[in-house]
Design a protein around this motif. Structure first.
Motif, PDB file in Angstrom:
ATOM      1  N   ARG A   1       0.852  -1.189   0.000  1.00  0.00           N
ATOM      2  CA  ARG A   1       0.000   0.000   0.000  1.00  0.00           C
ATOM      3  C   ARG A   1       0.884   1.235   0.000  1.00  0.00           C
ATOM      4  O   ARG A   1       2.059   1.179   0.334  1.00  0.00           O
TER       5      ARG A   1
ATOM      6  N   ASP B   1       0.053   6.273   3.019  1.00  0.00           N
ATOM      7  CA  ASP B   1      -1.172   6.898   3.517  1.00  0.00           C
ATOM      8  C   ASP B   1      -2.359   5.949   3.521  1.00  0.00           C
ATOM      9  O   ASP B   1      -3.483   6.346   3.837  1.00  0.00           O
ATOM     10  N   GLY B   2      -2.122   4.680   3.168  1.00  0.00           N
ATOM     11  CA  GLY B   2      -3.173   3.669   3.232  1.00  0.00           C
ATOM     12  C   GLY B   2      -3.872   3.386   1.922  1.00  0.00           C
ATOM     13  O   GLY B   2      -4.666   2.440   1.838  1.00  0.00           O
ATOM     14  N   GLN B   3      -3.608   4.164   0.883  1.00  0.00           N
ATOM     15  CA  GLN B   3      -4.246   3.918  -0.408  1.00  0.00           C
ATOM     16  C   GLN B   3      -3.735   2.637  -1.049  1.00  0.00           C
ATOM     17  O   GLN B   3      -2.553   2.307  -0.934  1.00  0.00           O
TER      18      GLN B   3
ATOM     19  N   GLU C   1       1.413  -8.189   6.121  1.00  0.00           N
ATOM     20  CA  GLU C   1       0.796  -6.997   6.703  1.00  0.00           C
ATOM     21  C   GLU C   1       1.483  -6.579   7.996  1.00  0.00           C
ATOM     22  O   GLU C   1       1.606  -5.382   8.280  1.00  0.00           O
TER      23      GLU C   1
ATOM     24  N   ASN D   1       3.026  -2.882   8.657  1.00  0.00           N
ATOM     25  CA  ASN D   1       2.665  -2.023   9.786  1.00  0.00           C
ATOM     26  C   ASN D   1       3.891  -1.618  10.603  1.00  0.00           C
ATOM     27  O   ASN D   1       4.007  -0.474  11.050  1.00  0.00           O
TER      28      ASN D   1
ATOM     29  N   LYS E   1       4.778   9.968   5.911  1.00  0.00           N
ATOM     30  CA  LYS E   1       3.362  10.193   5.629  1.00  0.00           C
ATOM     31  C   LYS E   1       2.970  11.613   6.008  1.00  0.00           C
ATOM     32  O   LYS E   1       2.275  12.304   5.272  1.00  0.00           O
TER      33      LYS E   1
END
Length: 291
Positions: free
Chosen positions: A251, A254-256, A273, A277, A287
């Motif tokens: 990703r 920014d999470g997009q 994941e 993180n 970010k």
């Protein structure tokens, strides 16, 4: 940026036979236009684009033309863009992000390595639907082997010299045990000091100057993450899909979700994941700097 919220998930759009034909096109182009020029370039066959480290060679231009011709014979209604064509016509990138089917070519990824005689370069080919990768190929011309994936099947390595095998990303671990690629000198100068402060917190960081091999290393579990701040689609579209289909997690910071329409921000590809993180939390300042 294209709004994909109302679009269905992309289909593969390519049969296995079509995928194999694309592989054959890339291999022929490497044999005809790339390998004969490796360690055999004259000064007149190397030029610069945006700066002294951004090189283009005769191998780049001729291989891109050959691959593009082959793809258009197979898919006459598709959009085909290569790195060199997009450099001359930047608007092609926006058009590709909106296309129902587009093919994106990096004919010699790692051109600096190639031009300086280092055998760390490759060919990247991706197919996208409305900007989202649905097929990817990372080809090592020296070893004549390649990793491919599509949006429905896992990432596999194939080669002329051995049996195919499934790619699996690493299991990761604590921050101090993680190794990865981090493109420090391609980041904005104002974030480099803070970024430098984070480097001792990782197990090991570096860069190969070749997205093709960086994504290959990530997909086969040899490193745990790759962070990029330059979002050229010819560098990332294939690798993002292959990493995901090898078990990884990708990703924007920014999470997009990634698609080729995104031009700014930081792309983080990770083994899973949890690793994503962990790394994203340590690099949270990036970010904040880009928001």
């Amino acid at each position: 940026m294209t709004d994909h919220s109302t679009l269905p998930l992309p289909l593969t759009a390519l049969s296995q036979a079509q995928q194999q034909s694309l592989v054959n096109i890339v291999r022929r182009a490497a044999k005809a236009e790339i390998l004969p020029r490796f360690r055999n370039l004259s000064a007149g066959q190397i030029s610069t684009k945006s700066g002294p480290d951004d090189l283009v060679t005769e191998a780049d231009t001729q291989a891109e033309k050959m691959i593009a011709r082959g793809i258009l014979r197979m898919f006459p209604n598709a959009m085909v863009i290569g790195e060199e064509a997009a450099h001359a016509r930047p608007e092609l990138r926006d058009e590709a992000a909106k296309a129902e089917l587009a093919f994106i070519i990096d004919p010699v990824d790692g051109t600096w390595n190639f031009a300086h005689g280092l055998p760390v370069f490759g060919v990247i080919l991706a197919a996208t639907r409305f900007g989202r990768p649905v097929f990817g190929m990372l080809y090592d011309a020296i070893m004549d082997d390649w990793i491919t994936a599509d949006s429905e099947t896992g990432a596999m390595m194939f080669g002329a010299r051995g049996p195919h095998r499934r790619m699996r990303t690493s299991e990761g671990g604590a921050l101090g045990d993680l190794s990865g690629y981090l493109h420090f000198y391609l980041m904005d100068k104002d974030v480099q000091p803070k970024l430098a402060e984070t480097l001792p917190d990782f197990g090991r960081t570096g860069a190969l100057r070749c997205s093709c091999h960086e994504y290959r290393m990530l997909a086969q579990g040899s490193v745990d993450f790759c962070l990029s701040g330059v979002l050229n689609p010819w560098d990332h579209a294939a690798g993002v899909l292959i990493c995901q289909r090898a078990g990884g997690f990708v990703r924007m910071l920014d999470g997009q979700d990634y698609d080729i329409s995104i031009k700014q921000g930081y792309l983080l590809a990770a083994a899973n994941e949890d690793v994503w993180n962990t790394v994203a939390e340590r690099l949270r300042f990036l970010k904040e700097a880009s928001s």
